[in-house]
Enzyme design. Structure first.
Site, PDB file in Angstrom:
ATOM      1  N   ARG A  51       1.168  -1.599  -0.155  1.00 12.23           N
ATOM      2  CA  ARG A  51      -0.198  -0.123   0.238  1.00 12.23           C
ATOM      3  C   ARG A  51       0.663   1.247   0.028  1.00 12.23           C
ATOM      4  O   ARG A  51       0.614   2.006  -0.673  1.00 12.23           O
ATOM      5  CB  ARG A  51      -0.483   0.291   1.453  1.00 12.23           C
ATOM      6  CG  ARG A  51      -2.224  -0.754   1.114  1.00 12.23           C
ATOM      7  CD  ARG A  51      -2.351  -1.029   2.250  1.00 12.23           C
ATOM      8  NE  ARG A  51      -1.700  -2.158   2.712  1.00 12.23           N
ATOM      9  CZ  ARG A  51      -2.100  -3.287   2.313  1.00 12.23           C
ATOM     10  NH1 ARG A  51      -2.887  -4.009   1.223  1.00 12.23           N
ATOM     11  NH2 ARG A  51      -1.006  -4.267   2.432  1.00 12.23           N
ATOM     12  N   THR A  52       1.766   1.356   1.354  1.00 15.97           N
ATOM     13  CA  THR A  52       2.691   2.431   0.749  1.00 15.97           C
ATOM     14  C   THR A  52       3.114   3.362  -0.781  1.00 15.97           C
ATOM     15  O   THR A  52       3.132   3.839  -0.874  1.00 15.97           O
ATOM     16  CB  THR A  52       3.598   2.628   1.859  1.00 15.97           C
ATOM     17  OG1 THR A  52       3.161   2.030   3.063  1.00 15.97           O
ATOM     18  CG2 THR A  52       4.287   3.815   2.383  1.00 15.97           C
ATOM     19  N   LYS A  80      25.634  -3.537  -2.067  1.00 13.34           N
ATOM     20  CA  LYS A  80      27.095  -3.512  -1.962  1.00 13.34           C
ATOM     21  C   LYS A  80      28.140  -2.763  -0.715  1.00 13.34           C
ATOM     22  O   LYS A  80      28.629  -2.456  -0.528  1.00 13.34           O
ATOM     23  CB  LYS A  80      26.935  -2.691  -3.285  1.00 13.34           C
ATOM     24  CG  LYS A  80      26.972  -3.264  -4.606  1.00 13.34           C
ATOM     25  CD  LYS A  80      27.305  -2.507  -6.155  1.00 13.34           C
ATOM     26  CE  LYS A  80      26.951  -3.072  -7.175  1.00 13.34           C
ATOM     27  NZ  LYS A  80      26.979  -1.442  -7.788  1.00 13.34           N
ATOM     28  N   ARG A 101      11.552   3.762   2.661  1.00 10.13           N
ATOM     29  CA  ARG A 101      10.816   3.136   4.295  1.00 10.13           C
ATOM     30  C   ARG A 101      12.049   2.704   4.459  1.00 10.13           C
ATOM     31  O   ARG A 101      13.123   1.492   3.721  1.00 10.13           O
ATOM     32  CB  ARG A 101       9.685   1.805   3.290  1.00 10.13           C
ATOM     33  CG  ARG A 101       9.672   1.374   4.491  1.00 10.13           C
ATOM     34  CD  ARG A 101       8.204  -0.120   3.981  1.00 10.13           C
ATOM     35  NE  ARG A 101       7.524   0.628   4.770  1.00 10.13           N
ATOM     36  CZ  ARG A 101       6.675   0.095   5.032  1.00 10.13           C
ATOM     37  NH1 ARG A 101       6.177  -0.967   4.327  1.00 10.13           N
ATOM     38  NH2 ARG A 101       5.235   1.277   4.935  1.00 10.13           N
ATOM     39  N   HIS A 129       5.704   6.018  11.129  1.00 12.41           N
ATOM     40  CA  HIS A 129       5.261   6.026   9.861  1.00 12.41           C
ATOM     41  C   HIS A 129       3.849   7.245   9.138  1.00 12.41           C
ATOM     42  O   HIS A 129       2.776   6.872  10.038  1.00 12.41           O
ATOM     43  CB  HIS A 129       4.194   4.400   9.996  1.00 12.41           C
ATOM     44  CG  HIS A 129       4.299   4.101   8.458  1.00 12.41           C
ATOM     45  ND1 HIS A 129       3.492   4.431   7.666  1.00 12.41           N
ATOM     46  CD2 HIS A 129       3.890   2.954   7.857  1.00 12.41           C
ATOM     47  CE1 HIS A 129       3.835   4.129   6.319  1.00 12.41           C
ATOM     48  NE2 HIS A 129       3.461   3.122   6.329  1.00 12.41           N
TER      49      HIS A 129
END
Ligand code: NCD
Length: 306
Positions: A51-52, A80, A101, A129
């Site tokens: 969703r986000t 890396k 995120r 959030h």
């Protein structure tokens, strides 16, 4: 230039303004279809999301902008060994705004200190959030028409659930809000939320174990998933995961205008049969997330439709 890392960075007035813009977008989507023409959003997702990430991307497309990014750490140079700071500096050369995120608490804050474009925290570990909270606030506003004088039950994993921490921070600023914090002992809200938000805010709150005993008092019930990925040990997760399952039987005791919310994804904590109950608001919440993110992108890019 402004980023959004913690919901508290927005004043109550700014939240009202974002909600008003989101409501206007819902009413007049065409008016906004070219606002971000020529602009690019980078979605840097070091953790899974449906969703986000997709609502950020849909939001930017609906504003007439473009999107680039990655959806797993393995496909970026993080694999890396690149630092979050270097990734943020690099992406600032390609995009006008970043949504990030990350599994580590504070990573989007670090990125915002190094990036030369606004950074939006799209979830940092078990911490915060803020854009889910904007989604939740738009939902509460549309369902209840107010933020004041509401009894809100937050149920499930209040320890690791970042959406819970941000929502408490936001709602603690309104008068007459009562929090019923429903969780097993092991998953109680972190002490910092109590000591830095609830107590200084003079908030009315109780910490309880039983959903059944309190469901009848609630105007809003915010269910959450037990956050498996943040547990140290699988046995604890298995023991706690099904502590609360909301079903038709438990809802018999609830108010007829209860607003049932969930940030999703749902695992087991709401029976699928509840989806057909008119009080279930969690799929509306999904849709509202796109509109409020459109409003936020415009605000941080200092763009408007007028
Ligand atoms: C939440 C999250 O990522 O914190 N999901 C979301 O963004 N809607 C809730 C969760 O994962 O349980």
């Amino acid at each position: 230039m402004r980023s959004l890392i913690d919901i508290k960075e927005l004043t109550v007035e700014e939240i009202e303004e974002l909600i008003a813009v989101a409501e206007d977008i819902i009413a007049n989507p065409k008016k906004y279809s070219e606002v971000c023409h020529g602009k690019k959003l980078a979605t840097l997702f070091f953790e899974p999301s449906t969703r986000t990430r997709l609502s950020f991307e849909a939001a930017m497309y609906e504003l007439g902008g473009n999107v680039l990014g990655f959806s797993e750490a393995q496909s970026s140079s993080a694999a890396k060994g690149e630092s979050v700071s270097d990734t943020a500096k690099t992406v600032s050369c390609y995009a006008d705004i970043i949504a990030m995120r990350h599994p580590k608490e504070g990573a989007p804050l670090v990125a915002s200190m190094r990036a030369s474009v606004p950074v939006i925290n799209a979830g940092d570990g078990g911490h915060n959030h803020p854009t889910q909270t904007l989604t939740d606030l738009l939902t509460i506003h549309r369902e209840k028409g107010r933020f004041e004088n509401l009894t809100i039950g937050l149920c499930g994993d209040l320890k690791f659930g970042r959406t819970v921490h941000s929502l408490i921070s936001a709602m603690a600023r309104y008068k007459g809000v009562k929090f019923v914090l429903i969780s097993p002992e092991e998953l109680r809200v972190p002490e910092y939320v109590i000591n830095e938000v609830l107590i200084p805010g003079g908030c009315d709150y109780v910490e309880v174990r039983s959903l059944e005993d309190y469901i009848g008092e609630l105007d809003i019930l915010y269910m959450t998933r037990v956050q498996r990925e943040r547990f140290f040990n699988e046995q604890d997760y298995i023991r706690l995961k099904d502590t609360y399952i909301l079903d038709g039987e438990k809802l018999k005791k609830a108010k007829s205008d209860l607003c049932i919310m969930h940030p999703l994804p749902r695992v087991n904590e709401i029976a699928v049969s509840v989806d057909d109950d008119p009080r279930a608001c969690y799929f509306k919440q999904v849709l509202y997330g796109k509109y409020v993110r459109m409003a936020l992108i415009m605000k941080l890019l200092e763009l408007s439709a007028d």
